[in-house]
Design an enzyme around this catalytic site. Structure first.
Site, PDB file in Angstrom:
ATOM      1  N   GLY A  11      60.732  26.374  52.043  1.00  0.00           N
ATOM      2  CA  GLY A  11      61.828  27.408  51.819  1.00  0.00           C
ATOM      3  C   GLY A  11      61.433  28.381  52.995  1.00  0.00           C
ATOM      4  O   GLY A  11      60.774  28.467  54.077  1.00  0.00           O
ATOM      5  N   PHE A  12      62.335  29.559  52.711  1.00  0.00           N
ATOM      6  CA  PHE A  12      62.595  30.548  53.889  1.00  0.00           C
ATOM      7  C   PHE A  12      61.111  30.893  54.099  1.00  0.00           C
ATOM      8  O   PHE A  12      60.578  30.827  55.360  1.00  0.00           O
ATOM      9  CB  PHE A  12      63.594  31.578  53.387  1.00  0.00           C
ATOM     10  CG  PHE A  12      63.493  32.837  54.277  1.00  0.00           C
ATOM     11  CD1 PHE A  12      63.532  32.865  55.524  1.00  0.00           C
ATOM     12  CD2 PHE A  12      63.417  34.166  53.679  1.00  0.00           C
ATOM     13  CE1 PHE A  12      63.513  33.954  56.272  1.00  0.00           C
ATOM     14  CE2 PHE A  12      63.853  35.111  54.304  1.00  0.00           C
ATOM     15  CZ  PHE A  12      63.717  35.105  55.614  1.00  0.00           C
ATOM     16  N   TYR A 153      64.783  36.249  35.715  1.00  0.00           N
ATOM     17  CA  TYR A 153      64.133  36.026  36.885  1.00  0.00           C
ATOM     18  C   TYR A 153      62.896  36.819  37.020  1.00  0.00           C
ATOM     19  O   TYR A 153      61.745  36.397  37.203  1.00  0.00           O
ATOM     20  CB  TYR A 153      64.991  36.056  37.992  1.00  0.00           C
ATOM     21  CG  TYR A 153      64.215  36.377  39.479  1.00  0.00           C
ATOM     22  CD1 TYR A 153      63.544  35.238  40.017  1.00  0.00           C
ATOM     23  CD2 TYR A 153      64.257  37.411  40.186  1.00  0.00           C
ATOM     24  CE1 TYR A 153      62.839  35.189  41.169  1.00  0.00           C
ATOM     25  CE2 TYR A 153      63.261  37.477  41.201  1.00  0.00           C
ATOM     26  CZ  TYR A 153      62.828  36.486  41.686  1.00  0.00           C
ATOM     27  OH  TYR A 153      61.990  36.690  43.099  1.00  0.00           O
TER      28      TYR A 153
END
Length: 336
Positions: A11-12, A153
């Site tokens: 991931g980033f 989220y």
């Protein structure tokens, strides 16, 4: 050579964390399922930069896969665990909440169970500034109440904090939760505003500006964030013997558990952020002003005093400089 297990490694943020640890002498086990939530090729390119190191092992699977993390913990006995794998994005959690349940809640449960069986020296788990929810007192402090999350989220991420605290208390597992504040920079996610705005501006398309531009964010440059994470590895929380916690510290009175903000301590207007992109691209944006989106908040702003107290470090990259670095990477990566 210490061993680190990093989830969300392609991931980033995860790819930057892995590279920092590898360069600092760690052996790194990188777990990532390479999901198609966004461009898989970008994740593969990030992973390629890590595979160039001898000390990197890539594992492709989901954190929520039953028994996977238990097996990895048993085989690798990681000294440090950095849990970044999660289904990200506020807006997507309205469309597909089950993916957040599976990745964020069940995935974290699998991690905690594995740590219970094979305890590492320190576990560091990613949370989010969205956990502060409807809290309007700013800058946010780790000791503020965070009871009214505004998206599923955010609710799942706050739930992982509660889950981790219970395991820290019951099984004496040292755990640090960090709350991120709008991380940006090279190799960033295509679903984030900076990526979308830059792409649209360079392609002469309008950009969607929510809440009619009246938004503030504590933009945190990715290399600053990762440096803070690296320093926090050595700031292992210890259960206070007498249950007394120093004022301003989020350390639990009953567990080796702490929450730490990682932010730039500066609330920047979205308009200013867009102007930085315009300056870096050399092009003006056509702005499509729109109302606030469901689940979003008008402002985030971190008090990072605890981070500085624990590590001596405070993120400091100015938005104009960080945005320029992203735009430079974007032009090179996409040959724009």
């Amino acid at each position: 050579m210490p061993t680190a297990l990093v989830t969300g490694a392609a991931g980033f943020i995860g790819s930057f964390v892995c590279r920092t640890l590898l360069e600092d002498g760690f052996r790194v086990i990188g777990l990532d399922c390479l999901s198609d939530y966004y461009d898989v090729a970008l994740k593969e390119r990030r992973e390629d930069t890590l595979l160039a190191y001898d000390g990197y092992r890539a594992v492709h699977d989901k954190v929520e896969t039953p028994g996977l993390l238990m097996s990895l913990f048993e085989d690798e006995k990681p000294d440090v665990v950095i849990h970044l794998a999660a289904q990200a994005g506020v807006r997507y959690s309205i469309e597909n909440p089950r993916s957040y349940l599976e990745s964020n809640l069940i995935g974290t449960f699998e991690l905690l169970e594995a740590a219970r069986a094979f305890p590492p020296k320190h576990m560091l788990l990613a949370s989010t500034s969205s956990a502060y929810g409807a809290n309007t007192e700013m800058p946010y402090r780790e000791t503020d109440k965070a009871d009214h999350q505004m998206s599923f989220y955010a609710a799942t991420k706050k739930s992982t904090e509660n889950m981790a605290h219970s395991y820290a208390h019951l099984f004496d597992l040292p755990i640090t939760m960090f709350r991120f504040f709008t991380v940006y920079g090279p190799w960033g996610r295509p679903d984030m505003a900076l990526f979308k705005f830059t792409k649209a501006i360079l392609e002469d398309r309008p950009i969607d500006v929510y809440n009619f531009g009246d938004m503030k964010r504590d933009f945190t440059y990715v290399e600053d964030l990762v440096h803070a994470i690296r320093l926090l590895i050595d700031a292992v929380p210890v259960r206070p013997e007498d249950g007394v916690v120093e004022e301003g510290d989020s350390l639990s009175p009953v567990a080796p558990f702490r929450v730490v903000n990682i932010g730039n301590s500066d609330a920047v207007q979205l308009v200013e952020f867009i102007e930085a992109i315009e300056a870096a691209t050399g092009k003006k944006a056509t702005r499509n002003l729109m109302p606030m989106q469901a689940g979003d908040v008008p402002a985030t702003w971190a008090n990072a005093d605890l981070l500085q107290k624990l590590t001596g470090y405070a993120p400091k990259t100015a938005v104009k400089d960080g945005v320029a670095k992203f735009v430079g990477w974007y032009r090179q990566y996409y040959d724009k």
